[in-house]
Design an enzyme around this catalytic site. Structure first.
Site, PDB file in Angstrom:
ATOM      1  N   GLN A  41      -4.416  -1.906   9.547  1.00 30.55           N
ATOM      2  CA  GLN A  41      -4.410  -3.228   8.924  1.00 30.55           C
ATOM      3  C   GLN A  41      -5.032  -4.254   9.872  1.00 30.55           C
ATOM      4  OE1 GLN A  41      -3.554  -3.738   5.757  1.00 30.55           O
ATOM      5  NE2 GLN A  41      -3.960  -5.928   5.856  1.00 30.55           N
ATOM      6  N   LYS A  46       0.838  -1.208   0.000  1.00 30.87           N
ATOM      7  CA  LYS A  46       0.000   0.000   0.000  1.00 30.87           C
ATOM      8  C   LYS A  46       0.873   1.258   0.000  1.00 30.87           C
ATOM      9  CE  LYS A  46      -3.742  -2.634   2.057  1.00 30.87           C
ATOM     10  NZ  LYS A  46      -4.515  -3.104   3.227  1.00 30.87           N
ATOM     11  N   ASP A  99     -10.772   2.857   4.363  1.00 35.75           N
ATOM     12  CA  ASP A  99     -11.150   1.446   4.273  1.00 35.75           C
ATOM     13  C   ASP A  99     -12.672   1.283   4.311  1.00 35.75           C
ATOM     14  OD1 ASP A  99      -9.456  -0.697   3.877  1.00 35.75           O
ATOM     15  OD2 ASP A  99      -8.656  -0.652   5.924  1.00 35.75           O
TER      16      ASP A  99
HETATM   17  N1  GUN Z   1      -7.035  -7.217   6.012  1.00 37.71           N
HETATM   18  C1  GUN Z   1      -7.433  -7.935   4.926  1.00 37.71           C
HETATM   19  N2  GUN Z   1      -7.986  -7.111   4.009  1.00 37.71           N
HETATM   20  C2  GUN Z   1      -7.930  -5.856   4.510  1.00 37.71           C
HETATM   21  C3  GUN Z   1      -8.340  -4.588   4.021  1.00 37.71           C
HETATM   22  O1  GUN Z   1      -8.886  -4.426   2.924  1.00 37.71           O
HETATM   23  N3  GUN Z   1      -8.089  -3.541   4.844  1.00 37.71           N
HETATM   24  C4  GUN Z   1      -7.504  -3.694   6.055  1.00 37.71           C
HETATM   25  N4  GUN Z   1      -7.338  -2.616   6.786  1.00 37.71           N
HETATM   26  N5  GUN Z   1      -7.133  -4.845   6.542  1.00 37.71           N
HETATM   27  C5  GUN Z   1      -7.338  -5.928   5.764  1.00 37.71           C
END
Ligand code: GUN
Length: 293
Positions: free
Chosen positions: A98, A54, A121
């Site tokens: 995350q 990211k 998110d």
């Molecule tokens: N863990 C697995 N997929 C995601 C996501 O799209 N965003 C976040 N923050 N954590 C994740």
């Protein structure tokens, strides 16, 4: 019949190119560049890989990124303090925590604390609540389901009036995907581990979104001829012909399903690249919202 492949890698690149062009335009006009703050708690290798991808994407698109890597044993109050500081930091456009968090932490309270204008998110209860309600608009849509719908639309699949089946009901993919499909006037069935006669339910689907995390669970004869199949699964399968000893496969048996479906996403190269592309789109949107645009 052989299904048309939906090329997520190509479509994700197009989204990234359009975000990068907009970022260039903004910075040329003297506006601050969008900045994504990521928060990684602990040392899960998969989470660290996602977070670094990211940050790298931000760099490639001309955006800023800051990563807060916090120890696995951080307490709730200290983690919440980091989030509050990021909420207050005018240089931060978007905040991404995350998931999953270590089990001693209260994920719901953390997600609730993220300012909704920075919730790139789309996991805060306010954004999800708006997604679930008629006539309301979330500020941000969760990235993976957003990517699934974007792929369907780019492939020209008609969502309105379609029978859509979502396999899996996770907070991150299945549930928001179902809400998005309802918002686009599909008739939606959500299936899970306790669904009776799953093959019969899936055979009704004009659109199938598979997000259950079970290796090649969906067989070719479960697919309605001509259906659009979006495979969110990323599972490793032993493969002696690979140096690593495994290869990535989805929740759908691709070789079988492609003979029956009308459209299908491959794994890898389908939904996977879309998640980060939509996160970049959301982060740009966050910067625009904060500038009052
Ligand atoms: N863990 C697995 N997929 C995601 C996501 O799209 N965003 C976040 N923050 N954590 C994740």
């Amino acid at each position: 019949m052989t299904a048309q492949l939906i090329d997520g890698k190509l479509i994700a690149q197009q989204v990234r190119d359009s975000v990068a062009a907009e970022v260039t335009k903004r910075t040329a006009a003297g506006k601050p560049k969008p900045v994504l703050a990521t928060v990684l708690v602990g040392d899960r290798v998969d989470s660290a890989t996602y977070v670094s991808a990211k940050g790298k994407a931000c760099q490639e698109l001309g955006m800023g990124s800051v990563n807060h890597h916090l120890p696995a044993d951080i307490n709730q109050a200290d983690l919440e303090k980091v989030i509050s500081e990021l909420n207050a930091d005018v240089e931060v456009s978007g905040i991404l925590v995350q998931l999953p968090l270590p089990s001693h932490l209260n994920e719901e309270r953390v997600l609730q604390l993220i300012s909704i204008e920075k919730d790139v998110d789309g996991f805060s209860p306010i954004n999800i609540g708006r997604l679930a309600q008629k006539g309301r608009e979330p500020l941000f849509v969760p990235c993976t389901p957003f990517g699934c719908i974007y792929l369907l639309e780019q492939a020209g699949v008609k969502i309105e009036g379609a029978n859509a089946v979502v396999l899996g009901r996770s907070n991150i993919v299945g549930m928001p995907a179902a809400l998005l499909l309802i918002g686009k006037n599909a008739t939606v069935t959500v299936c899970h581990s306790r669904t009776k006669d799953l093959p019969a339910v899936i055979r009704q689907a004009d659109i199938l979104i598979a997000a259950i995390g079970r290796t090649e669970m969906v067989r070719g004869d479960w697919i309605k001829p001509g259906a659009a199949v979006i495979d969110v699964g990323i599972n490793s399968k032993p493969d002696a012909s690979k140096k690593s000893g495994y290869r990535l496969v989805g929740d759908v048996n691709f070789d079988e399903a492609r003979e029956v479906a009308g459209f299908i996403t491959p794994v890898p190269g389908g939904v996977g690249p879309m998640t980060i592309a939509m996160l970049m789109k959301n982060t740009l949107r966050a910067a625009q919202i904060q500038q009052g645009e």
